[in-house]
Design an enzyme around this catalytic site. Structure first.
Site, PDB file in Angstrom:
ATOM      1  CD  GLU A 134      18.700 -20.690   4.114  1.00  0.00           C
ATOM      2  OE1 GLU A 134      18.002 -19.728   3.744  1.00  0.00           O
ATOM      3  OE2 GLU A 134      19.002 -20.919   5.289  1.00  0.00           O
ATOM      4  CB  THR A 170      13.888 -25.274  -2.747  1.00  0.00           C
ATOM      5  OG1 THR A 170      12.832 -26.039  -2.170  1.00  0.00           O
ATOM      6  CG2 THR A 170      14.952 -26.191  -3.326  1.00  0.00           C
ATOM      7  CG  ASP A 204      12.990 -31.190   2.098  1.00  0.00           C
ATOM      8  OD1 ASP A 204      11.898 -31.128   1.513  1.00  0.00           O
ATOM      9  OD2 ASP A 204      13.121 -31.611   3.262  1.00  0.00           O
ATOM     10  NE  ARG A 256      19.356 -29.759   7.409  1.00  0.00           N
ATOM     11  CZ  ARG A 256      18.221 -29.083   7.340  1.00  0.00           C
ATOM     12  NH1 ARG A 256      17.068 -29.705   7.328  1.00  0.00           N
ATOM     13  NH2 ARG A 256      18.229 -27.765   7.286  1.00  0.00           N
ATOM     14  N   GLY A 310       5.386 -38.247  -1.643  1.00  0.00           N
ATOM     15  CA  GLY A 310       4.335 -38.650  -0.713  1.00  0.00           C
ATOM     16  C   GLY A 310       3.551 -37.441  -0.259  1.00  0.00           C
ATOM     17  CG  HIS A 353      12.280 -29.682   7.981  1.00  0.00           C
ATOM     18  ND1 HIS A 353      12.412 -30.663   7.038  1.00  0.00           N
ATOM     19  CD2 HIS A 353      10.958 -29.543   8.202  1.00  0.00           C
ATOM     20  CE1 HIS A 353      11.212 -31.112   6.701  1.00  0.00           C
ATOM     21  NE2 HIS A 353      10.311 -30.443   7.390  1.00  0.00           N
ATOM     22  CB  SER A 360      12.039 -34.084   5.309  1.00  0.00           C
ATOM     23  OG  SER A 360      11.424 -33.205   4.393  1.00  0.00           O
TER      24      SER A 360
END
Length: 169
Positions: free
Chosen positions: A62, A35, A80, A54, A9, A50, A16
């Site tokens: 990472e 990433t 992601d 979580r 999208g 982000h 996410s």
């Protein structure tokens, strides 16, 4: 059993959030594979936001290029995102689209060879028209071809529009 899900999208479409929600519905301790390469302070802040969403149930990895270094057998993982991952290949290969695409495909195949649930997040960056910038056009081609490759391997593809998931495949 291996399952590949692609969530695509536009920017800020809810990709996410949807990926994280889906992962948590499938596992009480999912993996988040980030990433991104942190290029500047603004992007660092995006990453921090982000991370705030979580909780401690997430295992964070990472990895800017070599996803296949991580065997996620039997796990549920959000990757992601493909766009940032491809950016790293694009820069590492001096903006060579063919080298970047072949490297990303090979890495994707090696990474997804194990039985796990992979939830890839990506962007549909070519939807807004053709850029006047040649480098941007090259990257948009790379992104589009890699999205097609992942979608061809995916069991499920979800397109996010204004926070609403639309199942494509």
């Amino acid at each position: 059993m291996k399952k590949i899900i692609l969530i695509t999208g536009g920017q800020r479409s809810g990709k996410s959030n949807k990926a994280e929600e889906l992962a948590l519905s499938l596992s009480s301790n999912p993996i988040y594979v980030a990433t991104a390469h942190i290029w500047d302070d603004e992007f660092r802040e995006r990453v921090r936001k982000h991370q705030e969403r979580r909780g401690p149930q997430w295992t964070n990895i990472e990895e800017e290029l070599y996803l296949s270094r991580h065997d996620l057998s039997g796990r549920v993982a959000v990757i992601d995102c493909v766009t940032l991952w491809l950016t790293n290949f694009f820069y590492a290969n001096n903006s060579d689209v063919n080298k970047s695409l072949e490297a990303a495909k090979a890495e994707f195949d090696a990474f997804t060879q194990y039985d796990a649930t992979y939830i890839f997040v990506t962007n549909e960056i070519g939807s807004g028209g053709v850029s006047e910038n040649a480098l941007q056009r090259k990257f948009t081609d790379l992104q589009g071809w890699m999205n097609q490759y992942i979608a061809s391997k995916a069991n499920e593809v979800i397109w996010m529009v204004s926070g609403i998931p639309v199942k494509i495949k």
